[in-house]
Design an enzyme around this catalytic site. Structure first.
Site, short mmCIF file in Angstrom:
data_model
loop_
_atom_site.label_atom_id
_atom_site.label_comp_id
_atom_site.label_asym_id
_atom_site.label_seq_id
_atom_site.Cartn_x
_atom_site.Cartn_y
_atom_site.Cartn_z
N CYS A 197 42.88 -1.90 -58.40
CA CYS A 197 42.69 -3.31 -57.83
C CYS A 197 43.89 -4.39 -58.06
O CYS A 197 44.13 -5.35 -57.20
CB CYS A 197 41.21 -3.90 -57.95
N TYR A 198 44.34 -4.18 -59.28
CA TYR A 198 45.61 -4.97 -59.67
C TYR A 198 46.84 -4.08 -59.83
O TYR A 198 47.06 -3.84 -61.03
CB TYR A 198 45.44 -5.62 -60.66
#
Lengths: 393, 163
Positions: free
Chosen positions: A143-144
């Site tokens: 997600c990052y």
């Protein structure tokens, strides 16, 4: 207080502020008013006493959210102008502490170190409108995915910046001397050997907690002047010690109460939050705090009438005793003596210099007075009182 | 309770005092050609002034730098300075090399504890921290002690005079 002759509520005082009828004086002015008229008459006449202090205050810093990048990043390590910030909070939330030195600072390798730049200076630079180099490293997640970010940011670019100082406004502090045989460099400044000079750090009669020694009006939720903007007392500070030894008038004669304060950094100014370099010690930040004290009754009038001559502190040796936690002092002195520039220690006359600015403390008390008189600032009753001295509510 | 700089009685007294017996602190730069000559002693011998060398770096074949306090009748001090200038010594008042950044300074007063000449002092009536450049000897102690680095001493082109 049921047995008081004068009784005012916060609501009544705020109504008087709103009506433009409130009588507001500074803590310095209150000394004379109480001396001439006595506390009962002073309480009838005065509604609010404003206090102020401006000096280096460690345990200060700011929570910053620097906004999401594209692609997204979960920062693991963050530097602001090469000063490390704590990033173990969330993806782009950080805390920058005032005493954190720049990573490439030579520290005390060349003694005494100069400590030219640290977290306090980062905060000051942001307030002065300067761009800060933000560098971040990350390990990357689904997600990052971003691993690295380098960008210039100003205060306006930051979605959120909150000054949060876990310990400010020390209620009294030691007068420092050095009885060892070498010059030492401390957070109390440079101290010559054999007790040849002394330093102290309090605004004395102007200092907020000296005017409300048992925290009757200053508590959780108290609205204050903080760094040039509006802030709040949000807890008692770290090392808050209400049980410290006190004089008959109530003011502690040792370091005692402390406040945790916070406020929106974006409302503050570089004039009232200044990065500080203490030779041989490190960086920190000078913080301006002003607290209004409602004169609810004659008891609060008497407390706010306290003068420098009534406020006493201890003389402590920083050459050996402080570092080794030896609980000992070399006598007591009052702030009238300290502000005269000379005290007596062990029968010797010793020149003494302040670290806390009376000029700026007075200016803060005056600004706060102006805010109230212009009806831009109203008082808040504490939601919860701070822990007070044993037997005192 | 104004915060503007206004010379008070104490400062006026100091200024008058300085006027009676003329005392000034100068920054001297010696050209490298004359650093091997005895010069300063002539100020006492020929010009009847008292001198006090506060700081000096004089090396053979290098430009020399000296901070010198001169005391005496104004006319004698001026004659002595003329003599120095005649030898190629560059003379300037030290006060012009020392400055305080009034924006940075927050008047805490820490500097007043170490200033050896009283150039930095506290006006006790309102605790204002004042600076009288004419009394400064250029020792530079305040530069690194000042928490906000408000004091600047620039004695040579490279920055401060070497210790």
């Amino acid at each position: 207080m049921k047995d008081c002759k004068v009784n005012k509520t916060y609501e009544e005082i705020n109504a008087r502020i709103k009506a433009g009828e409130a009588v507001v004086v500074s803590a310095e002015e209150m000394v004379e008013i109480v001396r001439k008229n006595g506390p009962v008459e002073a309480a009838r006449r005065v509604d609010v006493v404003t206090t102020g202090t401006f000096s280096p205050m460690c345990s200060s810093g700011a929570f910053i959210n620097f906004g999401h990048t594209t692609p997204t990043l979960k920062a693991a390590s963050v530097w602001l102008n090469k000063v490390p910030a704590y990033a173990g909070l969330a993806a782009v939330d950080i805390f920058i502490g005032a005493t954190e030195p720049a990573e490439d600072d030579p520290l005390n390798k060349v003694y005494p170190g100069e400590f030219r730049y640290g977290g306090g200076h980062v905060i000051e630079d942001l307030l002065a409108g300067k761009k800060i180099l933000l560098e971040a490293k990350a390990y990357g997640t689904d997600c990052y995915p971003n691993r690295k970010v380098k960008m210039d940011v100003g205060l306006d670019d930051l979605p959120y910046a909150l000054l949060v100082n876990p310990r400010n406004c020390y209620q009294n502090y030691n007068c420092a001397i050095n009885l060892s045989d070498r010059t030492i460099y401390t957070y109390m400044g440079m101290l010559k050997p054999h007790g040849k000079n002394a330093t102290y750090c309090s605004a004395g009669e102007l200092s907020p907690l000296m005017n409300d020694p048992y925290y009757r009006t200053i508590g959780l939720g108290t609205r204050i002047f903080l760094g040039g903007g509006v802030g709040y007392v949000t807890w008692h500070g770290t090392q808050h010690n209400p049980a410290a030894l006190r004089s008959p008038g109530g003011t502690p004669t040792r370091p005692a109460g402390t406040l945790m304060v916070q406020g929106d950094l974006k409302t503050m100014s570089a004039r009232w939050l200044k990065g500080v370099s203490m030779q041989g010690y490190g960086t920190t930040m000078a913080v301006g705090v002003g607290i209004p004290i409602p004169i609810l009754n004659e008891e609060m009038a008497a407390y706010t009438g306290v003068s420098d001559a009534d406020i006493v502190t201890q003389v402590v040796d920083y050459g050996f005793d402080y570092a080794n936690r030896v609980s000992r002092n070399y006598g007591e002195v009052n702030y009238a003596q300290l502000k005269s520039g000379q005290i007596e220690v062990n029968g010797q006359k010793v020149p003494v210099a302040p670290l806390s600015s009376v000029v700026k403390a007075r200016e803060i008390a005056e600004i706060l007075k102006k805010w109230i008189l212009e009806r831009n600032f109203f008082l808040t009753a504490p939601v919860v009182p701070l822990p007070s001295a044993p037997g005192k509510k | 309770m104004g915060l503007a700089f206004v010379p008070d009685q104490e400062m006026l007294r100091r200024i008058r005092e300085v006027g009676a017996v003329y005392t000034r602190i100068y920054l001297l730069r010696f050209p490298k050609e004359i650093t091997d000559q005895p010069i300063i002693c002539q100020l006492a011998k020929q010009y009847d002034t008292e001198f006090n060398i506060l700081k000096a770096t004089i090396l053979p074949q290098h430009q020399g730098v000296m901070v010198l306090e001169l005391k005496g009748h104004k006319s004698n001090v001026n004659k002595g300075l003329k003599f120095l200038k005649g030898l190629g010594v560059k003379v300037e008042s030290l006060a012009t090399s020392i400055s305080r950044d009034e924006e940075k300074c927050y008047q805490c007063g820490a500097c007043t504890g170490i200033c050896p000449t009283g150039a930095l002092y506290i006006r006790r009536s309102d605790m204002a921290v004042l600076f009288v450049p004419e009394k400064c000897s250029g020792c530079g102690l305040c530069v690194t002690l000042c928490p906000v680095r408000a004091m600047e001493v620039s004695l040579d082109r490279n920055g401060t005079l070497p210790d």
